[in-house]
Design a protein around this motif. Structure first.
Motif, short mmCIF file in Angstrom:
data_model
loop_
_atom_site.label_atom_id
_atom_site.label_comp_id
_atom_site.label_asym_id
_atom_site.label_seq_id
_atom_site.Cartn_x
_atom_site.Cartn_y
_atom_site.Cartn_z
N VAL A 196 0.85 -1.30 0.04
CA VAL A 196 -0.22 -0.16 -0.17
C VAL A 196 0.96 1.32 0.10
O VAL A 196 2.00 1.19 0.37
CB VAL A 196 -1.01 -0.06 1.30
N SER A 197 0.31 2.26 -0.59
CA SER A 197 0.94 3.51 -0.50
C SER A 197 0.19 4.47 0.41
O SER A 197 -1.06 4.61 0.28
CB SER A 197 1.21 4.12 -2.02
N LEU A 198 0.82 5.45 1.33
CA LEU A 198 -0.13 5.94 2.18
C LEU A 198 0.21 7.59 1.87
O LEU A 198 1.32 7.75 2.15
CB LEU A 198 0.25 5.71 3.64
N TRP A 199 -0.79 8.39 1.95
CA TRP A 199 -0.88 9.80 1.78
C TRP A 199 -0.96 10.44 3.24
O TRP A 199 -1.93 10.37 3.83
CB TRP A 199 -1.66 10.29 0.84
N LEU A 200 0.24 10.55 3.75
CA LEU A 200 0.09 11.06 5.11
C LEU A 200 -0.26 12.53 5.27
O LEU A 200 -0.03 13.07 4.30
CB LEU A 200 1.74 10.94 5.76
N GLU A 230 3.24 8.60 15.13
CA GLU A 230 2.79 7.25 15.59
C GLU A 230 1.66 7.04 14.90
O GLU A 230 1.34 5.66 14.83
CB GLU A 230 2.64 7.65 17.05
N PHE A 231 0.63 7.64 14.53
CA PHE A 231 -0.82 7.57 14.20
C PHE A 231 -0.69 6.57 12.73
O PHE A 231 -1.34 5.54 12.96
CB PHE A 231 -1.45 8.82 13.77
N SER A 232 0.20 6.85 12.04
CA SER A 232 0.40 6.06 10.97
C SER A 232 0.54 4.58 11.11
O SER A 232 0.47 3.60 10.23
CB SER A 232 1.44 6.72 9.70
N ALA A 233 1.44 4.46 12.19
CA ALA A 233 1.86 2.82 12.44
C ALA A 233 0.62 2.19 13.00
O ALA A 233 0.51 1.13 12.44
CB ALA A 233 2.98 3.06 13.65
N HIS A 234 -0.27 2.68 13.64
CA HIS A 234 -1.38 2.26 14.01
C HIS A 234 -2.42 1.96 12.89
O HIS A 234 -3.13 1.01 12.70
CB HIS A 234 -2.04 3.06 15.18
N VAL A 235 -2.27 2.77 11.86
CA VAL A 235 -3.02 2.35 10.87
C VAL A 235 -2.68 1.44 9.83
O VAL A 235 -3.43 0.60 9.38
CB VAL A 235 -3.28 3.93 9.79
N ILE A 236 -1.25 1.37 9.70
CA ILE A 236 -0.68 0.17 9.04
C ILE A 236 -0.98 -1.29 9.63
O ILE A 236 -1.46 -2.02 9.15
CB ILE A 236 0.64 0.27 8.76
N VAL A 255 -4.31 8.56 4.73
CA VAL A 255 -4.25 8.16 6.16
C VAL A 255 -5.53 8.25 6.88
O VAL A 255 -6.21 7.59 7.43
CB VAL A 255 -2.92 8.50 6.70
N ALA A 256 -5.91 9.68 6.90
CA ALA A 256 -6.77 10.16 7.70
C ALA A 256 -8.18 9.54 7.14
O ALA A 256 -9.16 9.16 8.02
CB ALA A 256 -6.91 11.70 7.42
N GLU A 257 -8.47 9.02 5.94
CA GLU A 257 -9.60 8.46 5.79
C GLU A 257 -9.78 6.94 5.96
O GLU A 257 -10.70 6.69 6.60
CB GLU A 257 -9.73 8.66 4.02
N ILE A 258 -8.54 6.15 5.66
CA ILE A 258 -8.51 4.91 5.87
C ILE A 258 -8.70 4.38 7.23
O ILE A 258 -9.18 3.54 8.17
CB ILE A 258 -7.42 4.04 5.24
N ALA A 259 -8.05 5.58 8.04
CA ALA A 259 -7.97 5.45 9.50
C ALA A 259 -9.57 5.61 10.12
O ALA A 259 -10.04 4.68 11.21
CB ALA A 259 -7.42 6.66 10.30
N GLY A 268 -6.94 10.03 20.20
CA GLY A 268 -8.39 10.63 20.29
C GLY A 268 -9.06 11.43 19.32
O GLY A 268 -10.38 11.27 19.52
N SER A 269 -8.28 11.93 18.55
CA SER A 269 -8.77 12.94 17.60
C SER A 269 -8.85 12.38 16.22
O SER A 269 -7.95 11.26 15.87
CB SER A 269 -8.22 14.17 17.44
N GLN A 270 -9.48 12.76 15.36
CA GLN A 270 -9.93 12.36 13.90
C GLN A 270 -9.36 13.29 12.67
O GLN A 270 -10.08 14.36 12.49
CB GLN A 270 -11.16 11.89 13.38
N PRO A 271 -7.99 13.10 12.27
CA PRO A 271 -7.44 14.08 11.45
C PRO A 271 -8.37 14.23 10.32
O PRO A 271 -8.89 13.37 9.71
CB PRO A 271 -6.02 13.64 11.18
N PRO A 272 -8.22 15.70 9.69
CA PRO A 272 -9.07 15.56 8.48
C PRO A 272 -8.44 15.10 7.23
O PRO A 272 -7.24 15.03 7.18
CB PRO A 272 -9.26 17.06 8.50
N SER A 273 -9.07 14.91 6.16
CA SER A 273 -8.47 14.63 4.85
C SER A 273 -8.49 15.72 4.10
O SER A 273 -9.25 16.70 4.23
CB SER A 273 -9.42 13.45 4.14
#
Length: 290
Positions: A196-200, A230-236, A255-259, A268-273
Motif C-alpha cells: 500500500v502507499s499512504l498519503w500522510l 505514531e498514528f500512521s503505524a497504528h493505521v498500518i 491515512v486520515a480516511e482509511i483510519a 483520540g482525534s480524527q485528523p481531516p483529509s
C-alpha cells in the motif's frame, strides 16, 4: 507466548520515520530502525539549526514504549549495506511482518519557493534515496515475506503525488511510490503479502515545526491540523488486520480516511483529509500488460 511482530522502518533517526517506529513500539512490535545519524545534530533544520535524533535514540524510545527497538546504521543509497540489513533481520528475527519505506533524501532547498532549475541539481537525489531505495528494500522484503505467506509493504507518500508540492523531484518521487505499490500488488497477489502507499497528512516533526516558524503563512494552518507520526503505524497495523486487506493492496490510501474507515484515531482525534484541497489518489487500474 505469541511472537511479537517484526517491522522495519527506514529513515527513522527522526521525523515521520521515528514517529512511525515509536507507534509500532506502542503496539509491542520488534522494530528495526535504520538511518544514518549516529551523533545528534548532524542534520539541520530549514533555519540551519541542529536537529535532534539518532538511530539509537529512536530504537531506545521504541523499547521504552513497550516494543523492542533495534538500531541499524544504514545508508539506503548503498545496496550492499541494505542487503546486510536484511540478512541481519533474517538471521535474528527469522521473519518480517512490516516494511515501511520512509527513507528519503531531504534537500536543504526543498521548501524554498524557487523553480526547479534555480535549486541545486542535488534536489533530484530524492529519486535515488526515496524512490529507488524503496524498490530495493521492497525487493529484499518480498524475499522474506512471500515464503512466510504474510506481510505488509508500505510506502510513506503524500498529496504531493497529485498536486504541486516542493517541486518536480519531490512530486515524482511520491507519484513513483504510489505506482510501486500499485504494481507490486499485481505480482504479490495471492501470496498473503500486500503493498500500500499512504498519503500522510502534515506531520508533527522537528522539521515541520521549524517550517511553521520560518514560513508561518505557508505552514501554520497545516500544522494546526497535523498528524502525530505514531498514528500512521497504528493505521498500518489496522490495514494488516482488516478483513478487506487484500482489496486494499495496491491502493494509494489517504491515512486520515482509511483510519476513519478502520476505527483508528490519532490520540483520540480524527485528523481531516485534505482531498478536497490537494487532490485525490489515482484509482487502481486492472489492466496488465506483460
Amino acid at each position: 507466548m505469541k511472537q511479537a511482530k517484526v517491522a522495519l522502518v527506514t529513515g527513522a533517526s527522526r521525523g515521520a520515520g521515528a514517529g512511525i517506529a515509536r507507534g509500532f513500539g506502542e503496539m509491542g512490535y520488534t522494530v528495526y530502525v535504520t538511518g544514518r545519524t549516529i551523533t545528534p545534530g548532524n542534520a539541520r533544520g530549514w533555519d540551519g539549526s541542529a536537529l535532534p535524533g539518532t538511530v539509537a535514540q529512536t530504537a531506545a524510545k521504541v523499547t521504552a514504549l513497550g516494543g523492542k527497538g533495534i538500531p541499524v546504521v544504514c545508508d539506503h543509497a548503498d545496496d550492499e549495506a541494505v542487503a546486510r540489513l536484511f540478512d541481519q533481520i533474517r538471521s535474528e528475527a527469522g521473519r518480517l511482518d512490516v516494511l515501511v519505506n520512509n527513507a528519503a533524501f531531504i534537500h536543504d532547498q526543498l521548501i524554498e519557493k524557487k523553480p526547479f532549475w534555480e535549486k541545486d541539481l542535488d534536489a533530484q537525489k530524492i529519486l535515488d534515496v526515496g524512490l529507488r531505495s524503496a524498490y530495493v528494500a521492497s525487493w529484499h522484503a518480498a524475499r522474506i515475506m512471500v515464503p512466510q505467506g504474510s506481510g505488509v509493504i508500505a510506502m510513506t507518500s503524500s498529496f504531493g503525488a497529485s498536486c504541486y508540492m516542493h517541486g518536480p523531484a519531490y512530486g515524482a518521487q511520491k507519484a513513483g511510490l504510489d505506482k510501486l505499490a500499485h504494481d507490486m500488488e499485481h505480482d504479490l497477489r495471492g501470496t498473503g503479502v500486500i503493498a500500500v502507499s499512504l498519503w500522510l497528512g502534515m506531520q508533527i516533526t522537528e522539521r515541520s515545526q521549524i517550517a511553521a516558524g520560518t514560513n508561518p503563512e505557508q505552514y501554520e494552518g497545516f500544522l494546526a491540523m497535523a498528524e502525530n507520526p505514531e498514528f500512521s503505524a497504528h493505521v498500518i497495523d489496522a490495514i494488516d488486520k482488516a478483513p478487506n486487506r487484500d482489496a486494499l493492496s495496491g491502493e494509494t490510501l489517504i491515512v486520515a480516511e482509511i483510519a476513519q474507515e478502520l476505527g483508528i484515531t490519532d490520540r483520540g482525534s480524527q485528523p481531516p483529509s485534505h482531498r478536497a484541497m490537494l487532490g485525490s489518489p489515482r484509482a487502481k487500474n486492472p489492466a496488465a500488460v506483460y
